[in-house]
Write a protein that holds these residues in place. Sequence first.
Motif: not given
Length: 258
Positions: A216-221
């Motif tokens: 999820p954090a990379i999706q946000n990035y």
Amino acid sequence: MSNSADTPQGPVRRPFWRPVRLLTAAVFALAGLIFVTSFNTAKGTNIRTDASLLRLSDLIQERSHKNAELDKSTAAVRAEVDRAAESVRRQDGSTKAEDRKLAALEQAAGTTKVAGSGLTVTLNDAPPGAQAAPGYPEPQANDLVIHQQDLQAVVNALWKGGATGIQVMDQRLISTSAVRCVGNTLILQGRVYSPPYKITAVGDTRTLNKALTASPAIQNYQLYVKAYGLGWKVDEHEAVTLPGYSGTVDLHYAKPVS
């Protein structure tokens, strides 16, 4: 007998301060206090300059170079210790099972090199003068640079994807490694790095890519990549070798104040 306060010109009037004179005196007193404070603060230097910050930056870079030299000397000493330990193992009659157990522990600790297929993720700041893509708000300064959580997100995803070893820039990560950013620089194990940041992992490339996509954090990035042009690149490797960690493994911890 006449009053001593009287004169032929009339009674003598006591001097007094008018409000305007009092205000003027207060202003001059305050100005004098400011000048004295500025003098004591500056100590003869120009207080409207960033020279102190520049000196601090130079000090950080100097310490980083010194730490790099110490890392090289530590690696040389560790290599000698490893050769000596290997010689002792051959002579102490250890079993193959014990040798395999020791090798597994060394690999888990990250002190030995690891090789295999893998990939490298490259993160970079947005290009100078970057503008928002259509439909996105105008970027703030923090929207255009790599942050600590971005690096941590990649590292965590790669571990979750089964990586057997990870290297950030030119340093192998171990259990005590801390990925920290100060401003626009990465501080890792006493060394300072600037973007672009490269994170290399050894492991099954399909599983590693899947873990990156699912984070999820990379999706946000990725939203910031699309909106503002932050750098994101994944290169796969059929064969890659990561060196073992060669720095100190001593634990440092807080102590109560006596």
